[in-house]
Every structure is written in C-alpha cells, then in structure tokens.
Design an enzyme around this catalytic site. Structure first.
Site, PDB file in Angstrom:
ATOM      1  N   GLU A 153       0.889  -1.443   0.379  1.00 25.72           N
ATOM      2  CA  GLU A 153       0.266   0.156  -0.533  1.00 25.72           C
ATOM      3  C   GLU A 153       0.800   0.987  -0.068  1.00 25.72           C
ATOM      4  O   GLU A 153       0.795   2.131   0.692  1.00 25.72           O
ATOM      5  CB  GLU A 153      -0.699  -0.453   1.451  1.00 25.72           C
ATOM      6  CG  GLU A 153      -2.278  -1.361   1.149  1.00 25.72           C
ATOM      7  CD  GLU A 153      -3.309  -0.756   1.842  1.00 25.72           C
ATOM      8  OE1 GLU A 153      -2.843  -0.470   2.925  1.00 25.72           O
ATOM      9  OE2 GLU A 153      -4.497  -1.515   1.700  1.00 25.72           O
ATOM     10  N   GLU A 317      -6.932  -7.554  -0.692  1.00 24.25           N
ATOM     11  CA  GLU A 317      -7.525  -7.390   0.496  1.00 24.25           C
ATOM     12  C   GLU A 317      -8.715  -7.732   0.888  1.00 24.25           C
ATOM     13  O   GLU A 317      -9.456  -5.824  -0.279  1.00 24.25           O
ATOM     14  CB  GLU A 317      -6.606  -6.433   1.786  1.00 24.25           C
ATOM     15  CG  GLU A 317      -5.303  -6.821   1.249  1.00 24.25           C
ATOM     16  CD  GLU A 317      -4.387  -5.457   2.951  1.00 24.25           C
ATOM     17  OE1 GLU A 317      -5.520  -5.096   3.238  1.00 24.25           O
ATOM     18  OE2 GLU A 317      -3.612  -5.552   2.685  1.00 24.25           O
TER      19      GLU A 317
HETATM   20  C1  GAL Z   1      -4.648  -2.667   5.568  1.00 30.46           C
HETATM   21  C2  GAL Z   1      -3.304  -3.058   5.020  1.00 30.46           C
HETATM   22  C3  GAL Z   1      -2.931  -4.427   5.611  1.00 30.46           C
HETATM   23  C4  GAL Z   1      -3.840  -4.404   7.283  1.00 30.46           C
HETATM   24  C5  GAL Z   1      -5.110  -3.724   6.240  1.00 30.46           C
HETATM   25  C6  GAL Z   1      -5.437  -3.112   8.332  1.00 30.46           C
HETATM   26  O1  GAL Z   1      -4.458  -1.473   4.816  1.00 30.46           O
HETATM   27  O2  GAL Z   1      -2.360  -3.754   3.870  1.00 30.46           O
HETATM   28  O3  GAL Z   1      -1.496  -4.368   6.118  1.00 30.46           O
HETATM   29  O4  GAL Z   1      -3.197  -3.411   7.715  1.00 30.46           O
HETATM   30  O5  GAL Z   1      -5.214  -2.620   5.799  1.00 30.46           O
HETATM   31  O6  GAL Z   1      -5.174  -1.961   8.683  1.00 30.46           O
END
Ligand code: GAL
Length: 683
Positions: A153, A317
């Site tokens: 990210e 994700e």
């Molecule tokens: C995303 C990130 C993950 C995890 C999740 C919750 O932004 O890529 O690593 O941290 O959010 O914060």
C-alpha cells in the site's frame, strides 16, 4: 498475463492473506489444509517481514520462508511473495534515521508502527534494492510462488513526505522540470508575496507557513514529485524482480492511495494492480451516514478507479471481519451474506482474483481488532462457512474470467486536476459534489461507467467507445487534451463539461483569457461573469425545458458564442435569473454541453435521462434503485451482475429469458434477489 497462474483470463480464483510469522510453525500445515478445503488456493505472505530475511545489516537467513514455501508446495498452495520494504527494521532506522519520513515540522516518524520510511533517502533506496535482490534471487524460482507484491500500500497512512532526503530530491525534480530558477519563479508566480528564490538551497518541500497557505503552484509540483518518487521507488524493485522471476509470475502492488499516478506506476512496474476493499467502512462509527443512499456501493467507485488502471484486476485484501485498530476505526462484522455481496461486487467490476484479509485475526499488535475470516482461536465460524459457499459460487462463474467491464458512459479524469483540486479549495468544492453526484446518479439509473484518464497516449479512437463523457470541472486544460476532446465530439461523441472549466494552465495559474479558455471552441460558450452560489440565495435552480435542476456550489453565467450553440436552460434564481445556464454546441457529428454549475445526483440524473443513456439494459431487465447493475462482456456472452445492497430481498423483472449462472438453468419474469446477495445472468 497470459501465462500467469492468476488473472490470466481463464479462471476466477480466491485466496487469503497469511502471516506465517504470527503463528507457531505447528499451525501452518493445518491452516493451509483448511484454506484449501474452503477453496482458497493462494496466499500472500511476507510483506512486513524484513527482519526474517535480514535480521541484522548484511546477515541473511532464508530458512523461515524456505520452510513455509516448501510446505505450501507440498500442500498445493500458491504463494504471492512480497517485498518487505513497508516496514524497515529497527536496526536500519536506528543506524540511518535519514530513511524516516517526517511531518511538516520536520519531526521524524520513529520506529514502532509502519510505513515510517521516505522514498528518497539514497541509503534507504540502496538497502531496499539489496533486500529485494536477496529475496528475489533466493526465492523467485520456488515453484510455489506465482507472483510478487511490491511493498504494501504505497502512500497508505501518509501520502506526504517532509524529510531532508525529500527536499534534496525535490530540488532535483524541479531542476529537471524547470532547468533554471527563473523558470521556476515564473511558473510558481513567486513575485507574489515576495517569494522569489535566488538559490536552489532556498527551495524546500512545503513547510509550515503563516496562514497555513503555501504557494499553490509549489504544492501542485510537490504532489507531482511525490508520485514521481513512488513510481521510481517501485520501478527499482520491479526491475530487480524481473531479472529473477519465473516465466508467468506477475508483479503487482495493492492500492489505491493519494498522490500516485497509478497508470504510470502500472506502465513502468506492474503486470496488474490489486485493490484492498473494505466496504464495511461505510458502516464505521466515524463514517456512517444514514442518509447516503450509496454506503458500501461507494466501493464500486473505487473498483472503477482500479479498472481504469488494470481492466481486469485483483483484490489483494477483501474484508472478512470486523475491522479497526486499537487506536482508531470501528467497522462492524459483515452481516450474513455481505462477504458474498462484496466478493461479487469486486468480480462484477473486473476482479478475477479475490483474496480475503486475513486468515486468522492477530492476537497481538495494533490490528487485534482487524478481524480475519477466523477469530483468535481459529475455531470454525460463520464467516468461514460463507467463504466456503462463496468458493462454490465462484466455481459457477468461471466462464466470466477475462471478460471486460462494459460501459458506454465515461467520467474523464487527469492527475493535474485531481492534484489541483487538492491544492485549491474552490476546485475541491465543485469536484467533491460532482464526483459524488455523478456516481450516485449513474448507480441509480443502472448505467455502468468507466473512469477514463487523459494520458499522453490517449486517442480519440479509445474515447469513441463512450456515447457520453463527463469532464465535470477540468480547471486545468491543455491544448493536447482539448484537441483530443474536439476530435471525440467531431466524431459524434457527447461531451459534458461543468462550471470552472478551463481557467488554469498546467502550473495551476489562471489564464488571461475569456473563459472557459481552451474549451470555448468546442462548447461554443462564453462566461462573462461567475460567482459562488451566495449563501442567501439558497439553492440556485435552472429551468431545462420545464424540468427544474439545481446548479450547485458555483455558477458560471453563460452566453452562446458559436452559431451552433443553443441555450438549453436558464437560471431561475438570484439576480442572474434569465441568464443561460446550459449551452449545447453542435460540433461536427457530436455535441458539447457546458453546464454552469456542479452536478448533484438529481442534476446528473436529468443529464442521463436527457442524453438518452439512463437504464441502458431496460430491454432485458427492470430493477430497483437499491440494486447495482454491472456488466462484463465476454467473447460471445454478456454477463449482467445484479447486486442487492439491502438486507431485504429485491424484486427484479427479467423481460427475456437469461441463464442464471449461480443457480443454473434459464429464468425469466419476476424474481427475487435475497438481501446482501447477487445474481449473475448470462445472455
Ligand atoms: C490494509 C493493509 C493491511 C492491514 C489492513 C488493516 O491497509 O494492507 O496490512 O493492515 O489494512 O489495517
């Protein structure tokens, strides 16, 4: 991507994010077995695990991920391996504090959280090249690996950088752009308030100023500089991975965040972009707006943005539990069916890979409330059951793989205007209303749309596929972009522009011209006067052939200046009642519309109706505004996704017989879509 094991046009797949370093090794095998049983065939690993490969500077150990990769291979699990550069280790930041990011006052962000680095410290660049070289050269041939994620990210948490390393790099960036200080002074209008620079040493990244109002032209270049920094940081990593990766292994990163030209990032460094989708933030305590009709449908806007970079993409994700950190954010647990809905939302927009975040919820650290599919204990639960059912549904959708989202309406964008609207409050105000208004109206009228970025290589041929293009508030216009739009309209396209068009150049300086400047020719419009909507005028309305629409936020008072320009609507409020508010200019085979206000959802809905693009699939089906319609076009079949965002069932009418991909068989007539579920029809 043809030879890739994921996103190859042949299958739609599910995966999950896993952190082998968070669990006792004795849990790995069972975890992998359970994932595979649930239908999750790929894991992403290692994005924060620098110390597990280089525990001390120059000391390398590969055993940890070797064992995990071997186990994955044995089980038949595919792996996306990451570069760990989002979290530099303590030994690194302690020895080289110049690698840290800083706030605007120059205070360093210290070790202890994540993304604490800056992109421009030469020593950080070197250490990153090194860890990527070591990881890629060691792991890339492992048969379990199918792809690589760069960092994690880019620009999440912080999309501004104020370290000394950034100032030095910013000076180089500006020297390349302007060659000498005279040009920079001119471009930034530094004669205003005596800001003139006499030496490059006097130029910094933006710093705290009295009035909190830095020079806007300086700021615009600074955002360009940040994007440039991200792109070059990513490219260094991608170039190294390309040397070592196996044929078909892809390079990706997960996004999307501010101050990044993602089209350039993809061109230079990625095979495909992935997105991190957390739609339940629409129901988060901090962000919940009961009156917003879109709520989690807003994520379709984000997915359209990802699609503007990678037409078929991945979700790295996908939300699978309640979310929050121990310090901020509270999003509830997805209700039964919502994980299915959001997975289908992603697929409907072009995702051929969906990976859930994360397998089991972490029992320590800042993210103890950022739930995964499983809770801390790992016991069987409702969410795992739903994932298993989703995997079955996805099996029924395999023929959709590789098909492209189909849209006949586009919203034009470019990074100059995106960043200018961040610098300039007047610009930001109209943009915010129109982006939300257009999105809401398009959703409610079931009009699939694309974001279309104006890039150097954009051609009028590529724009031709859109019947209608909205370019709501292109304050900054260039001769190249307007030439392209003139060609598009001349060839039969319909272009709609809103207030505040064409009054700035590439530096964000106002042009000494009749407005809308470069857009005057194609729109046939002149703007002798303009004003913010005065607060005591309330809502300013416009009469468009008997239909009343709002001209929100700002009003350009128009006059037609070309022979083919017709006044379609006039203001009915304020001292300018009777003045033209909407002009339509016939230009070649097409038409350009200039509207004097910003586009609220109701206003945009009237435009969609009048321009004949509302409900484009009404021949096949009728559906309520609470459902989204998304369309993917395969080689010989069209796939219609109907997504129901409400908890109650929605009634839709199929006017012709279509194939029901999820349930099987042919159907027609009046049918119900369960709450939080989707239907996928093929015709
Ligand atoms: C995303 C990130 C993950 C995890 C999740 C919750 O932004 O890529 O690593 O941290 O959010 O914060």
């Amino acid at each position: 991507m043809e030879h890739s094991k994921l996103i190859n046009g042949k299958s739609i797949d599910l995966g999950v994010c896993y952190y082998p370093e968070h669990w006792d090794r004795s849990l790995w095998a069972k975890d992998l077995d359970r994932m595979l049983t649930a239908g999750l065939k790929t894991v992403r690993i290692a994005e924060f695990a620098w110390s597990l490969i280089e525990p001390r500077e120059g000391e390398y150990t590969y055993e940890f991920f070797d064992s995990f990769l071997d186990l994955a291979q044995e089980k038949g699990m595919q792996v996306i391996f990451c570069t760990p550069t989002a979290t530099p280790p303590a030994w690194l930041t302690e020895k080289y504090p110049e690698t840290l990011n800083a706030d605007m006052d120059g205070n360093l962000f210290r070790h202890g959280s994540r993304r604490h680095y800056n992109y421009n410290s030469p020593i950080y660049r070197k250490l990153c090249r090194n860890i990527v070289e070591k990881s890629a050269s060691h792991y890339a041939q492992h048969p379990a690996i199918v792809g690589w994620q760069l960092d994690n990210e880019f620009n999440c948490e912080n999309d501004t950088f104020y370290s000394d390393s950034d100032t030095l790099a910013f000076r180089h960036f500006l020297q390349k752009r302007y060659v000498n200080l005279e040009e920079l002074n001119k471009a930034w209008g530094t004669v205003f308030w005596n800001q003139t620079y006499t030496d490059w040493q006097e130029v910094y990244v933006p710093r705290k100023t009295n009035t909190n109002s830095p020079n806007p032209h300086h700021l615009l270049d600074y955002y360009r500089f940040i994007s440039d920094s991200v792109c070059s940081f990513a490219k260094e990593q991608a170039d190294i991975i390309r040397k070592y990766r196996k044929k078909g292994d892809f390079i990706t990163t997960n996004g999307m965040f501010g101050n990044i030209d993602y089209q350039r990032l993809e061109r230079e460094s990625l095979d495909v972009l992935m997105y991190d989708s957390y739609p339940n933030f629409a129901y988060c305590l901090d962000g919940f707006n009961p009156l917003d009709p879109m709520k989690d449908r807003h994520w379709s806007k984000n997915l359209a943005e990802v699609r503007a970079v990678s037409p078929v993409f991945g979700i790295m994700e996908q939300q699978s539990g309640a979310n929050g950190w121990n310090t901020r954010m509270e999003a509830p647990t997805p209700r039964p069916g919502q994980m299915t809905l959001w997975t289908m939302q992603s697929i409907a927009h072009g995702a051929d890979y969906v990976s859930y975040f994360r397998w089991r919820t972490c029992t320590f650290g800042t993210e103890i409330y950022w739930h995964g599919i499983l809770d801390y204990s790992g016991r069987e639960n409702r969410r795992l059951k739903e994932v298993t059912q989703i995997a079955r549904k996805v099996e029924a959708l395999q023929e959709v793989a590789g098909s492209a989202y189909q849209a006949r309406v586009g919203i034009l964008k470019d990074y100059d205007n995106i960043w200018d609207s961040r610098v300039d409050r007047w610009h930001e105000r109209v943009e915010a209303v129109s982006q939300n208004g257009l999105f809401t109206a398009l959703q409610q009228a079931h009009v699939p749309f694309d974001y279309v970025y104006m890039e150097n290589h954009t051609t009028s041929e590529s724009l031709k596929q859109y019947q209608v293009l909205f370019y709501p508030h292109a304050s900054i216009l260039t001769a190249e972009r307007i030439a392209l739009l003139e060609q598009y309209v001349a060839q039969g396209g319909k272009l709609v522009m809103g207030c505040r068009t064409g009054y700035k150049d590439l530096n964000g300086r106002c042009v000494m011209d009749h407005l809308p400047g470069l857009a005057a020719k194609v729109t046939g419009a002149d703007i002798p006067e303009y004003s913010f909507v005065a607060p005591d005028d309330g809502t300013v309305m416009v009469d468009w052939n008997g239909v009343q629409v709002e001209a929100a936020v700002f009003n350009d008072l128009l006059a037609p200046v070309s022979e083919n320009a017709k006044v379609l609507a006039t203001y009915v409020s304020s001292y300018y009642a009777g003045t033209p508010a909407l002009i339509c200019n016939s230009f070649g085979q097409g038409e350009a519309y200039y509207f004097g206000g910003a586009f609220t959802a109701d206003t945009a809905a009237v435009f969609l109706e009048k321009l004949g693009v509302a409900e484009p699939w009404s021949r096949v089906l009728d559906l309520p505004t609470s459902c989204e319609l998304a369309v993917r076009q395969g080689e010989c079949k069209t796939y219609l996704f109907v997504l129901n965002y409400l908890s109650e069932p929605a009634e839709i009418t199929l006017k012709e017989e279509v194939a029901d991909l999820l349930e099987g068989g042919q159907i027609s007539g009046c049918i119900q879509v369960e709450g939080y579920r989707a239907k996928v029809f093929a015709l």
